[in-house]
Design an enzyme around this catalytic site. Structure first.
Site, PDB file in Angstrom:
ATOM      1  N   ASP A   1       0.847  -1.180   0.000  1.00  0.00           N
ATOM      2  CA  ASP A   1       0.000   0.000   0.000  1.00  0.00           C
ATOM      3  C   ASP A   1       0.882   1.228   0.000  1.00  0.00           C
ATOM      4  O   ASP A   1       2.097   1.122   0.052  1.00  0.00           O
ATOM      5  CB  ASP A   1      -0.831   0.030   1.287  1.00  0.00           C
ATOM      6  CG  ASP A   1      -1.836  -1.089   1.319  1.00  0.00           C
ATOM      7  OD1 ASP A   1      -2.307  -1.486   0.249  1.00  0.00           O
ATOM      8  OD2 ASP A   1      -2.145  -1.570   2.430  1.00  0.00           O
TER       9      ASP A   1
ATOM     10  N   LYS B   1      -3.607   3.580  -2.591  1.00  0.00           N
ATOM     11  CA  LYS B   1      -4.074   4.836  -3.167  1.00  0.00           C
ATOM     12  C   LYS B   1      -2.941   5.841  -3.216  1.00  0.00           C
ATOM     13  O   LYS B   1      -2.177   5.965  -2.296  1.00  0.00           O
ATOM     14  CB  LYS B   1      -5.188   5.422  -2.291  1.00  0.00           C
ATOM     15  CG  LYS B   1      -6.560   5.217  -2.896  1.00  0.00           C
ATOM     16  CD  LYS B   1      -7.622   5.812  -2.018  1.00  0.00           C
ATOM     17  CE  LYS B   1      -8.051   4.764  -1.018  1.00  0.00           C
ATOM     18  NZ  LYS B   1      -9.198   5.059  -0.227  1.00  0.00           N
TER      19      LYS B   1
ATOM     20  N   MET C   1      -9.048   6.811  10.542  1.00  0.00           N
ATOM     21  CA  MET C   1      -9.840   7.181   9.360  1.00  0.00           C
ATOM     22  C   MET C   1     -10.967   8.144   9.736  1.00  0.00           C
ATOM     23  O   MET C   1     -12.060   8.065   9.164  1.00  0.00           O
ATOM     24  CB  MET C   1     -10.436   5.922   8.688  1.00  0.00           C
ATOM     25  CG  MET C   1      -9.386   4.889   8.322  1.00  0.00           C
ATOM     26  SD  MET C   1     -10.103   3.330   7.783  1.00  0.00           S
ATOM     27  CE  MET C   1     -10.592   2.596   9.328  1.00  0.00           C
TER      28      MET C   1
END
Ligand code: SAH
Length: 499
Positions: free
Chosen positions: A42, A64, A179
């Site tokens: 990641d 991402k 998050m």
């Protein structure tokens, strides 16, 4: 009869990379990386971890990043299986701990369903380590005897939220939300609605445990507005509870002079850089670019004959020892090809590398400058110097003065590693140029050159001259031409301009 290919099942290591500081990777994680055939990763806080994988490992980015979209989870699951069924050792590298909001559980389940073996290497979770880097202990006998880690991904105003908000608000003294940036305002409001005092201290930590760490503190009443004003972005986590007060005294990580500053250090070879070490010690976030990979060159056509005739063999680095031995092995030979030659090791690393292979160096010097023509005196015969392509061995002064015929033989080179992405130049507050070679590398990989307002610092007059000849502006030259001088100059020019 045609033989069926033998099927050797591979294995997947689900490895936690830790939250930022590459030093937080566990030893088991480093071990798995060092043996990886494939690394599926990641976005990581520090690319340095990828360089622990062998130069031949395939690196597959699935996270991402700016414009690129992350691969959907089912595709990542399949990818792990596809590589593992080919008998490969797959490292699935994830930020923090793989089983803390990392979807590691889903990946492990998929592997289990497909009958593939896996190993979980836990990592240091951001939930605990990031508050620690901000000077916030998640528990403390005086203030908190429990903590909870909660996803902030779910909007508490939505009826379908699976979180028991009244339970969360009352359930633990310290609450850590991962998050939670998008929903920060609604989370804070919901905790107050469920009975937490609006005065409860809260902190938001952006890019924790990295030199870019930023922290905003407040209370449940005002934290969202403060964070908006400060312009914090993910990745960030939220800590709620009385322990946040301790930060005032315990903050230890952000006080260095270059904290929060990003410095690019262009390089020509993957050698531990004194400049980088000093910059890190001053709190800067450093990136060495471009990423490099070692390539062993094809052996010199007369390598074995030359070795047999050589009186002396000089190794200019540990890389040159390894590359020569790889060349010998490719030729079906081994260390015995060194014959009767006496061996010279330049630097402790080259010496150690020879020792590991049961080869005793006859002469060991710390730097090429220490080598003397007399060192070669007792043994007649040619001198072979194994070097890096394009590099200067800096031993000419010694070999030219000796009687032997000498030859520099390039055995390896450091090529730009295309498997890894290059950071954009504009990300950096400053560029530190430590030699003329690094200026050339900078312009080779970033032909557009630094922007006019980027601080570019040179180590000394030769580097400055090269830079100017290539159209690179130099803002300041170090007072003293050394890594320490270079870093001191950066501190003087970056440390006080305000983040
Ligand atoms: N498995 C990870 C968490 C993955 S969820 C772990 O154990 O740490 C991703 C969230 O973790 C981010 O949205 C952020 O809230 C948090 N996070 C991860 N790294 C962080 C960092 N360096 N600084 C602040 N928050 C971080």
């Amino acid at each position: 009869m045609t033989e069926l290919p033998e099927i050797v099942p591979g294995i997947v290591y689900l490895v936690g990379a830790g939250p930022g500081d590459p030093g937080l990777l566990t030893r088991a994680g480093a071990e798995a990386l060092s043996r990886a055939d494939v690394v599926v990763y990641d976005r990581l806080a520090d690319d340095a971890l990828l360089s622990l994988a062998p130069a031949t490992a395939e690196l597959v980015y699935v996270g991402k990043q700016a414009a690129m979209h992350s691969l959907p989870q089912p595709r990542i699951n399949e990818l792990l299986v596809e590589h593992a069924v080919q008998g490969r050792l797959v490292v699935r590298l994830k930020g923090g701990d793989p089983f803390v909001f990392g979807r590691g559980g889903e990946e492990a389940s998929y592997l289990q369903e497909h009958g593939l073996p896996f190993v979980v290497v836990p990592g240091v979770s951001s939930a605990v380590a990031v508050p620690a880097y901000a000077g916030i202990p998640v528990t403390d006998r005086r203030l908190a005897s429990s903590f909870a880690v909660i996803t902030g991904h779910e909007d508490p105003t939505k009826p379908e939220s699976r979180i028991d908000w009244s339970g969360v608000a009352a359930g633990a003294d310290t609450l850590v939300f991962l998050m939670g940036m998008t929903n920060l305002a609604t989370i804070a409001a919901r905790l107050v609605a469920e009975g937490r005092s609006a005065d409860t201290p809260a902190a938001v930590i952006e890019r924790g445990a990295t030199p870019g760490q930023r922290v905003v503190t407040g209370t449940l009443a005002d934290i969202a507005a403060r964070v908006r004003r400060a312009g914090l972005h993910p990745p960030a986590l939220v800590v709620v509870g009385e322990v946040v007060q301790l930060r005032e005294r315990l903050a230890w990580y952000e006080s260095e002079p270059l904290a929060g500053r990003r410095v690019l250090v262009p390089r020509v070879r993957p050698r531990p850089s004194e400049t980088v070490r000093l910059l890190k010690a001053a709190g800067a976030e450093t990136t060495e670019a471009p990423p490099l990979r070692r390539e062993v060159l094809p052996p010199h056509p007369e390598l074995l004959e030359r070795l047999a005739a050589a009186g002396w063999v000089v190794f200019t680095s540990s890389h040159s020892v390894e590359a020569l031995l790889e060349q010998l092995s490719a030729l079906g030979a081994d260390v015995r090809a060194l014959g009767r030659a006496r061996l010279v090791a330049i630097g402790a690393a080259a010496h150690a590398c020879l020792c590991q292979r049961a080869l005793k160096a006859d002469v060991v010097v710390a730097t090429p400058a220490e080598l003397r023509a007399e060192d070669f005196a007792p043994e007649p015969g040619g001198i072979l110097v194994f070097v890096e392509e394009g590099g200067d061995s800096h031993v000419r002064h010694a070999v030219e003065g000796s009687d032997g015929e000498h030859l520099e033989v390039p055995v390896l080179r450091f090529a730009v590693d295309e498997r890894m992405s290059l950071p954009t130049l504009l990300e950096f507050d400053a560029i530190a140029l430590a030699s003329s070679g690094t200026v050339r590398r900078l312009m080779e990989v970033y032909p557009e050159g630094p922007a006019p307002d980027q601080l570019v610092v040179s180590i000394g007059p030769a580097t400055t001259a090269t830079a100017r000849s290539l159209g690179v502006h130099i803002d300041v030259e170090a007072g003293e031409a050394s890594p320490a001088g270079l870093v001191q100059t950066l501190i003087e020019h970056l440390g006080d301009t305000g983040a």
